[in-house]
Structures are given as C-alpha cells and as structure tokens.
Design an enzyme around this catalytic site. Structure first.
Site, PDB file in Angstrom:
ATOM      1  N   GLU A 108      26.833   6.670  19.982  1.00 11.07           N
ATOM      2  CA  GLU A 108      26.191   5.511  20.608  1.00 11.07           C
ATOM      3  C   GLU A 108      25.154   4.914  19.669  1.00 11.07           C
ATOM      4  O   GLU A 108      24.515   5.634  18.901  1.00 11.07           O
ATOM      5  CB  GLU A 108      25.485   5.954  21.901  1.00 11.07           C
ATOM      6  CG  GLU A 108      26.190   5.572  23.176  1.00 11.07           C
ATOM      7  CD  GLU A 108      26.133   4.078  23.505  1.00 11.07           C
ATOM      8  OE1 GLU A 108      25.979   3.232  22.599  1.00 11.07           O
ATOM      9  OE2 GLU A 108      26.239   3.765  24.694  1.00 11.07           O
ATOM     10  N   ASP A 109      24.966   3.622  19.751  1.00 12.65           N
ATOM     11  CA  ASP A 109      23.919   2.983  18.964  1.00 12.65           C
ATOM     12  C   ASP A 109      22.540   3.312  19.530  1.00 12.65           C
ATOM     13  O   ASP A 109      21.648   3.729  18.799  1.00 12.65           O
ATOM     14  CB  ASP A 109      24.137   1.463  18.879  1.00 12.65           C
ATOM     15  CG  ASP A 109      24.385   0.806  20.244  1.00 12.65           C
ATOM     16  OD1 ASP A 109      24.364   1.511  21.282  1.00 12.65           O
ATOM     17  OD2 ASP A 109      24.614  -0.414  20.264  1.00 12.65           O
ATOM     18  N   ASP A 112      18.956   3.792  26.126  1.00 15.25           N
ATOM     19  CA  ASP A 112      17.758   3.150  26.662  1.00 15.25           C
ATOM     20  C   ASP A 112      17.443   3.808  28.011  1.00 15.25           C
ATOM     21  O   ASP A 112      16.814   4.863  28.035  1.00 15.25           O
ATOM     22  CB  ASP A 112      18.082   1.649  26.747  1.00 15.25           C
ATOM     23  CG  ASP A 112      16.916   0.789  27.143  1.00 15.25           C
ATOM     24  OD1 ASP A 112      15.786   1.109  26.782  1.00 15.25           O
ATOM     25  OD2 ASP A 112      17.138  -0.237  27.818  1.00 15.25           O
ATOM     26  N   PHE A 161      12.442  -3.976  22.304  1.00 19.50           N
ATOM     27  CA  PHE A 161      13.830  -4.399  22.159  1.00 19.50           C
ATOM     28  C   PHE A 161      14.117  -4.582  20.677  1.00 19.50           C
ATOM     29  O   PHE A 161      13.428  -5.338  19.996  1.00 19.50           O
ATOM     30  CB  PHE A 161      14.094  -5.695  22.925  1.00 19.50           C
ATOM     31  CG  PHE A 161      15.561  -5.934  23.091  1.00 19.50           C
ATOM     32  CD1 PHE A 161      16.263  -5.341  24.128  1.00 19.50           C
ATOM     33  CD2 PHE A 161      16.250  -6.702  22.169  1.00 19.50           C
ATOM     34  CE1 PHE A 161      17.632  -5.522  24.254  1.00 19.50           C
ATOM     35  CE2 PHE A 161      17.625  -6.890  22.285  1.00 19.50           C
ATOM     36  CZ  PHE A 161      18.314  -6.308  23.330  1.00 19.50           C
ATOM     37  N   ARG A 174      23.561  -8.424  14.599  1.00 19.36           N
ATOM     38  CA  ARG A 174      24.186  -7.113  14.346  1.00 19.36           C
ATOM     39  C   ARG A 174      24.256  -6.801  12.849  1.00 19.36           C
ATOM     40  O   ARG A 174      24.278  -5.649  12.454  1.00 19.36           O
ATOM     41  CB  ARG A 174      25.620  -7.082  14.897  1.00 19.36           C
ATOM     42  CG  ARG A 174      25.715  -7.145  16.397  1.00 19.36           C
ATOM     43  CD  ARG A 174      27.143  -6.804  16.829  1.00 19.36           C
ATOM     44  NE  ARG A 174      27.447  -7.223  18.188  1.00 19.36           N
ATOM     45  CZ  ARG A 174      27.173  -6.505  19.274  1.00 19.36           C
ATOM     46  NH1 ARG A 174      26.567  -5.346  19.170  1.00 19.36           N
ATOM     47  NH2 ARG A 174      27.508  -6.944  20.465  1.00 19.36           N
TER      48      ARG A 174
END
Ligand code: IMP
Ligand code: MG
Length: 194
Positions: A108-109, A112, A161, A174
């Site tokens: 996973e990136d 959160d 964020f 990205r």
C-alpha cells in the site's frame, strides 16, 4: 481558499514542504526489500499492489526483493470525500489469480484511517492464503481508526495530506519523485493539518 474548494474550482494547490526526500525513499525501500527477502527466504512471494498509488513504491520495492515473486493488482474505490475514506469499499479490479495457499504481501502507498486496508485484509483472508502481511510506505498514526497488523512500514508521517511518489490529490502529483505536503494556504505561509 481551502484545498477542497480549490480543487472543486479546478485549481490545484502548490506543493509545500517535502516530507520524505527522494533519496530517503530509495534508501528505505532498499532496506524494506532486504528485510522482506530475509523474512521470506526459501519461499515464493505473491506481491499485491493496490492501484494506483502503490505502483511506484511496488515497482521499486520488488526490484529489492530477491525471491521468486508473483505480481498482481487490485483497484478499490473508497466512498468518501477527496481526502477522507469512509470504509465502504468497492472492488474495481480484482486479482487475476487465486491466492489460496500463497504467501501474500499487500503493498500500500499509505494507511490513513486504516478503513480501506481493513476491508482488503478481511476480503483476502477469506481466500485462504498461506500468509497475509502488509507493507505500507507511509502511515499516519494520528489518523488511525482501526488497529491493524502492518508488518512493514516505510515512514510514520504527521497528520498532513501528502502527494508524490504515487500519491495523488484528484489524480495529480503522482509523478513527483519525493513526498510533499500540500501547501494549503500559501498566502498565510503555514501548513494546516488535513
Ligand atoms: P484510509 O482508508 O483512510 O486508510 O485511506 C487510504 C487511502 O486514502 C489511501 O490508499 C490513499 O489512496 C488515500 N489517502 C489517504 N491519505 C492520503 C494522503 O495524505 N495523500 C494521498 N492519498 C491519501
Ligand atoms: Mg491507495
């Protein structure tokens, strides 16, 4: 103007402070790859990336893993706002093959709230892999709503964020080679938590 209002108006906020530099990313990815190679020694690994954000991390990580590897992807969409997931997840693209009896690593990136990953773990456990672990490049501990077993973590980051190295806001940013916070109110010269 707030970040969300700006995106809704078709504008994109400028990138702010760098949170993880490109060379730090590469160093940590190499360490994680080494650790995974040692932990799974003598076994084959099924690496599963979560589209689209994990693609950059996964491509770099996999080249640091010295094991026989399979690669597959899932795409999920999490209902919610631009920046908050709800935990209600829809599978847009499923794995191409069965994971039954395999050693599966979810890549996973970012984790959160953990709601998306919680859904994925429950879904994949039901397919009877031999083992199921998670490797997340970034985690935001302050935002976590559910405790989850994340075996490999790249970096713990503050509650901001972030974009870059695969992470997006509204599909942008990205391609940045580093991870940066979004400068929410550049006129005021300071960052606000997401
Ligand atoms: P969670 O379900 O709240 O853990 O959110 C997981 C997903 O939300 C991630 O896979 C990302 O796609 C997205 N996300 C969460 N935080 C960020 C961020 O700071 N930048 C970009 N995307 C994020
Ligand atoms: Mg994601």
């Amino acid at each position: 103007m707030s970040r969300l209002a700006r995106v809704e108006a078709g504008q994109h906020p400028p990138v702010g402070e760098v949170v993880v530099e490109a060379d730090e990313l590469q160093r940590r990815v190499a360490q994680l790859g080494g650790q995974i190679s040692r932990d799974y020694e003598g076994r084959d690994l099924f690496m599963m990336g979560v589209l689209k954000g994990a693609v950059f991390f996964l491509a770099d990580l996999m080249r640091e893993v010295h094991l026989p590897c399979e690669l597959d992807f899932m795409a999920v969409s999490s209902y919610g706002s631009l920046t908050d997931s709800s935990g209600v997840v829809r599978i847009l693209k499923d794995l191409d093959s069965s994971i039954e009896g395999k050693d599966v690593l979810i890549v996973e990136d970012i984790v959160d709230s953990g709601l998306t990953l919680n859904y994925l773990l429950r879904n994949l456990r039901g397919r009877n892999p031999r083992s199921l672990e998670v490797c997340a490049l970034l985690v935001k501990p302050e935002r976590r709503k559910i405790e989850l077993p994340i075996r490999y973590v790249g970096f713990e980051i503050p509650n901001r964020f972030v974009v870059g190295y695969g992470l997006d806001l509204d599909q942008r940013y990205r391609n940045l080679p580093y991870v940066a916070a979004l400068d929410e109110n550049p006129g005021e010269g300071r960052l606000h938590a997401a």
